[in-house]
Motif scaffolding. Sequence first.
Motif, PDB file in Angstrom:
ATOM      1  N   VAL A   1     -17.931  58.914  45.062  1.00  0.00           N
ATOM      2  CA  VAL A   1     -18.096  59.254  43.651  1.00  0.00           C
ATOM      3  C   VAL A   1     -16.936  58.699  42.838  1.00  0.00           C
ATOM      4  O   VAL A   1     -17.124  58.124  41.756  1.00  0.00           O
ATOM      5  CB  VAL A   1     -18.209  60.784  43.473  1.00  0.00           C
ATOM      6  CG1 VAL A   1     -18.047  61.176  42.009  1.00  0.00           C
ATOM      7  CG2 VAL A   1     -19.547  61.273  44.007  1.00  0.00           C
ATOM      8  N   SER A   2     -15.732  58.846  43.352  1.00  0.00           N
ATOM      9  CA  SER A   2     -14.553  58.352  42.640  1.00  0.00           C
ATOM     10  C   SER A   2     -14.637  56.848  42.427  1.00  0.00           C
ATOM     11  O   SER A   2     -14.255  56.341  41.359  1.00  0.00           O
ATOM     12  CB  SER A   2     -13.290  58.712  43.433  1.00  0.00           C
ATOM     13  OG  SER A   2     -12.139  58.191  42.799  1.00  0.00           O
ATOM     14  N   GLN A   3     -15.155  56.140  43.421  1.00  0.00           N
ATOM     15  CA  GLN A   3     -15.268  54.685  43.307  1.00  0.00           C
ATOM     16  C   GLN A   3     -16.229  54.292  42.196  1.00  0.00           C
ATOM     17  O   GLN A   3     -15.961  53.365  41.415  1.00  0.00           O
ATOM     18  CB  GLN A   3     -15.741  54.104  44.637  1.00  0.00           C
ATOM     19  CG  GLN A   3     -15.795  52.583  44.653  1.00  0.00           C
ATOM     20  CD  GLN A   3     -16.203  52.045  46.018  1.00  0.00           C
ATOM     21  OE1 GLN A   3     -16.547  52.797  46.922  1.00  0.00           O
ATOM     22  NE2 GLN A   3     -16.164  50.737  46.166  1.00  0.00           N
ATOM     23  N   VAL A   4     -17.372  55.011  42.082  1.00  0.00           N
ATOM     24  CA  VAL A   4     -18.343  54.701  41.032  1.00  0.00           C
ATOM     25  C   VAL A   4     -17.778  55.070  39.657  1.00  0.00           C
ATOM     26  O   VAL A   4     -17.975  54.341  38.672  1.00  0.00           O
ATOM     27  CB  VAL A   4     -19.670  55.445  41.292  1.00  0.00           C
ATOM     28  CG1 VAL A   4     -20.630  55.270  40.121  1.00  0.00           C
ATOM     29  CG2 VAL A   4     -20.315  54.938  42.573  1.00  0.00           C
ATOM     30  N   VAL A   5     -17.050  56.181  39.593  1.00  0.00           N
ATOM     31  CA  VAL A   5     -16.480  56.607  38.315  1.00  0.00           C
ATOM     32  C   VAL A   5     -15.463  55.584  37.810  1.00  0.00           C
ATOM     33  O   VAL A   5     -15.519  55.134  36.649  1.00  0.00           O
ATOM     34  CB  VAL A   5     -15.821  57.996  38.442  1.00  0.00           C
ATOM     35  CG1 VAL A   5     -15.000  58.322  37.193  1.00  0.00           C
ATOM     36  CG2 VAL A   5     -16.892  59.059  38.649  1.00  0.00           C
ATOM     37  N   THR A   6     -14.544  55.209  38.680  1.00  0.00           N
ATOM     38  CA  THR A   6     -13.479  54.305  38.240  1.00  0.00           C
ATOM     39  C   THR A   6     -13.959  52.866  38.114  1.00  0.00           C
ATOM     40  O   THR A   6     -13.494  52.119  37.247  1.00  0.00           O
ATOM     41  CB  THR A   6     -12.295  54.359  39.222  1.00  0.00           C
ATOM     42  OG1 THR A   6     -12.765  54.025  40.546  1.00  0.00           O
ATOM     43  CG2 THR A   6     -11.677  55.737  39.241  1.00  0.00           C
ATOM     44  N   GLY A   7     -14.906  52.469  38.986  1.00  0.00           N
ATOM     45  CA  GLY A   7     -15.337  51.085  38.978  1.00  0.00           C
ATOM     46  C   GLY A   7     -16.460  50.762  38.022  1.00  0.00           C
ATOM     47  O   GLY A   7     -16.643  49.598  37.647  1.00  0.00           O
ATOM     48  N   ALA A   8     -17.227  51.778  37.614  1.00  0.00           N
ATOM     49  CA  ALA A   8     -18.399  51.503  36.776  1.00  0.00           C
ATOM     50  C   ALA A   8     -18.468  52.376  35.525  1.00  0.00           C
ATOM     51  O   ALA A   8     -18.487  51.874  34.401  1.00  0.00           O
ATOM     52  CB  ALA A   8     -19.676  51.676  37.604  1.00  0.00           C
ATOM     53  N   LEU A   9     -18.493  53.699  35.716  1.00  0.00           N
ATOM     54  CA  LEU A   9     -18.785  54.575  34.585  1.00  0.00           C
ATOM     55  C   LEU A   9     -17.690  54.578  33.520  1.00  0.00           C
ATOM     56  O   LEU A   9     -17.988  54.506  32.320  1.00  0.00           O
ATOM     57  CB  LEU A   9     -19.039  55.999  35.074  1.00  0.00           C
ATOM     58  CG  LEU A   9     -20.435  56.273  35.639  1.00  0.00           C
ATOM     59  CD1 LEU A   9     -20.550  57.724  36.076  1.00  0.00           C
ATOM     60  CD2 LEU A   9     -21.508  55.942  34.615  1.00  0.00           C
ATOM     61  N   ARG A  10     -16.450  54.700  33.932  1.00  0.00           N
ATOM     62  CA  ARG A  10     -15.382  54.763  32.927  1.00  0.00           C
ATOM     63  C   ARG A  10     -15.317  53.492  32.080  1.00  0.00           C
ATOM     64  O   ARG A  10     -15.218  53.563  30.852  1.00  0.00           O
ATOM     65  CB  ARG A  10     -14.035  55.057  33.591  1.00  0.00           C
ATOM     66  CG  ARG A  10     -13.872  56.537  33.922  1.00  0.00           C
ATOM     67  CD  ARG A  10     -12.546  56.825  34.549  1.00  0.00           C
ATOM     68  NE  ARG A  10     -12.436  58.245  34.931  1.00  0.00           N
ATOM     69  CZ  ARG A  10     -11.598  58.700  35.838  1.00  0.00           C
ATOM     70  NH1 ARG A  10     -10.782  57.864  36.470  1.00  0.00           N
ATOM     71  NH2 ARG A  10     -11.560  59.989  36.132  1.00  0.00           N
ATOM     72  N   PRO A  11     -15.403  52.314  32.701  1.00  0.00           N
ATOM     73  CA  PRO A  11     -15.455  51.115  31.861  1.00  0.00           C
ATOM     74  C   PRO A  11     -16.677  51.074  30.960  1.00  0.00           C
ATOM     75  O   PRO A  11     -16.585  50.729  29.776  1.00  0.00           O
ATOM     76  CB  PRO A  11     -15.474  49.968  32.884  1.00  0.00           C
ATOM     77  CG  PRO A  11     -14.883  50.541  34.115  1.00  0.00           C
ATOM     78  CD  PRO A  11     -15.289  51.982  34.128  1.00  0.00           C
ATOM     79  N   THR A  12     -17.839  51.451  31.492  1.00  0.00           N
ATOM     80  CA  THR A  12     -19.081  51.391  30.717  1.00  0.00           C
ATOM     81  C   THR A  12     -19.008  52.271  29.484  1.00  0.00           C
ATOM     82  O   THR A  12     -19.486  51.898  28.397  1.00  0.00           O
ATOM     83  CB  THR A  12     -20.274  51.802  31.596  1.00  0.00           C
ATOM     84  OG1 THR A  12     -20.415  50.861  32.658  1.00  0.00           O
ATOM     85  CG2 THR A  12     -21.570  51.850  30.785  1.00  0.00           C
ATOM     86  N   LEU A  13     -18.412  53.446  29.619  1.00  0.00           N
ATOM     87  CA  LEU A  13     -18.390  54.428  28.527  1.00  0.00           C
ATOM     88  C   LEU A  13     -17.054  54.452  27.786  1.00  0.00           C
ATOM     89  O   LEU A  13     -16.750  55.416  27.084  1.00  0.00           O
ATOM     90  CB  LEU A  13     -18.698  55.824  29.076  1.00  0.00           C
ATOM     91  CG  LEU A  13     -20.009  55.966  29.852  1.00  0.00           C
ATOM     92  CD1 LEU A  13     -20.182  57.388  30.356  1.00  0.00           C
ATOM     93  CD2 LEU A  13     -21.195  55.574  28.982  1.00  0.00           C
ATOM     94  N   SER A  14     -16.267  53.413  27.934  1.00  0.00           N
ATOM     95  CA  SER A  14     -14.931  53.413  27.339  1.00  0.00           C
ATOM     96  C   SER A  14     -14.928  53.165  25.836  1.00  0.00           C
ATOM     97  O   SER A  14     -13.886  53.293  25.189  1.00  0.00           O
ATOM     98  CB  SER A  14     -14.050  52.365  28.032  1.00  0.00           C
ATOM     99  OG  SER A  14     -14.577  51.057  27.832  1.00  0.00           O
ATOM    100  N   GLY A  15     -16.076  52.835  25.246  1.00  0.00           N
ATOM    101  CA  GLY A  15     -16.120  52.633  23.802  1.00  0.00           C
ATOM    102  C   GLY A  15     -17.354  51.859  23.378  1.00  0.00           C
ATOM    103  O   GLY A  15     -18.190  51.481  24.209  1.00  0.00           O
ATOM    104  N   PRO A  16     -17.524  51.626  22.081  1.00  0.00           N
ATOM    105  CA  PRO A  16     -18.680  50.884  21.587  1.00  0.00           C
ATOM    106  C   PRO A  16     -18.602  49.405  21.999  1.00  0.00           C
ATOM    107  O   PRO A  16     -17.541  48.902  22.368  1.00  0.00           O
ATOM    108  CB  PRO A  16     -18.600  51.048  20.072  1.00  0.00           C
ATOM    109  CG  PRO A  16     -17.163  51.330  19.807  1.00  0.00           C
ATOM    110  CD  PRO A  16     -16.631  52.065  20.992  1.00  0.00           C
TER     111      PRO A  16
END
Length: 558
Positions: free
Chosen positions: A198-213
């Motif tokens: 889960v941590s790998q998906v959060v740091t590698g995908a979700l956080r960048p994807t949702l980091s802004g417009p």
Amino acid sequence: MAIGLGAVVVIGAGGYLVGHFMTADTMPARTEIAGIAVGGQSAGQARETVQRALTPELTRPVTFADGATTATITPASAGLSADWEATMAQVDPGNSWNPRVIWNTLHGGARVPLVTAVDQDALTSAVSRQADKFAVTAKDAGLSLSGTRIVTTQAVPGRSLDVAATAETIASGWPTDSSAPLQAGVSRHAPQITDAQVSQVVTGALRPTLSGPVTVRTDKGDVVLTTAQIAAATTVATTGGKVSAATDMAGLYRASAAARDRLGLSAGKDARIVISGDRPTIEPSTDGQGVSLENFTKAVAPALQKSGAERTGTAQITPVPARFSTDDARRAGVNQVIGEFTTKFPYAAYRNTNLTLAATTINNTYLAPGGTFSMDTVLGPRTAAKGYVDGWVISDSQLRKESAGGISQSATTTFNAAFFAGMTDVEHHPHSLYFDRYPAGREATLYYGKLDLKFRNDTRYGVLVQAFTTKAPVGGSGSITVRMWSTPTWQRITSTDQVKSNWVDGRTITSSDPQCHPQSASPGFDVRYSRLFWREGKVAKKEDFFWRYDPTDRVICQ
């Protein structure tokens, strides 16, 4: 030499006899049973001494544990007991001739253990009853989105009690003079989805994807995708022992439609097939300009994994073809009437109004191959704001006035046109009472949100619905006609005669309801008929239909 050896034998035999007789009296001085000194005691006294000393240990509940989980069983219910006969036989064999016993006696006694007895079935059953205390179901680590917020839950390792191993530990370790629990045997079960995954998906995908417009730059201006829009198009999947996150680019493209419209690009127009001059004609399509899904994806997908000012992409504006082109309309094969039906109605101002409005709304409805026609959807709510007026409807086997009364005749006419066009019957509801201006059983009623008329186009061609009315003059009759335009799939479609049976007479009802409308009685009956599909001069398919009409009550208004 012979004399010396004989002397040794005599002496040895004498000692052996002494040892034998010594075993028949009291315990040697240094005798211990399970660590309890019983030297100088008779066998009976020794047994009582040991039993008295060990009773607390033999009756103490047996505790076994793993981590913070502890369980307890009682020796008696678990089949654990001391075998006193076997225990005493180690030190009290009677007038034993056993060299080992005699040897121990001559050397002052021996230290012997307590012999225990185990009912294995009882022990296994007692341990099994405690298994639920140790059971923990493995739980995968969780990952989800709440708006733009990333939500995680920790994995939970699972375990189960190893009953056989635990029973073996208890059997070999009991009794014990310690209050410390015995070690329970457990099996460990790892979750499929770990915290690390889960941590790998959060740091590698979700956080960048949702980091802004994300900003999409075009020659005509910018399209800004908000973080909320990106989050709404992003989904998390935790299946098959794996966790992943992905952004639906088509969904994000649809979400950005309003922002793309503000670019002021020329919009395309789909082709339409409409009735003109009593014939289907094609209104051609026109292409527009815009950012295609492909160009949109090329601009946005890389930007989603970047941060700050780098979250931008450039998209080219290109021609956007109509979704339903002129060529698509030509290939639809809408060129002849494949089903048609007309019903007549007596003069009533509400019928002229409501049926004409319904026909106008139904007219030019196009049904693509595989599409389903819903009259409730096409007509929508039948309200005064749309021009509908009050008319007579059936309610609880009586006639009452409601908005859009009489509109069911448009459903009956449309049903029969679809019937003879070979459309697949999805939903239709004949009236509860029979009206002789309709074919028995082969008719349909409507009630918004409850009773609908639906049929599906299961042919390879498009179908265009044409509907129109001839208004009734005062004292005369009018009509409503519905046609289905397409290309024939069957040689022809016919209906068998309607066979009526099981006639039932109505009642006589006296009503003081202010909305009461007097009516005459008529019988109810069952009706059966079939739809026949013809090909090469033969019936290739047959569909049977049945309906039961209620009798019409005679209503007397007071």
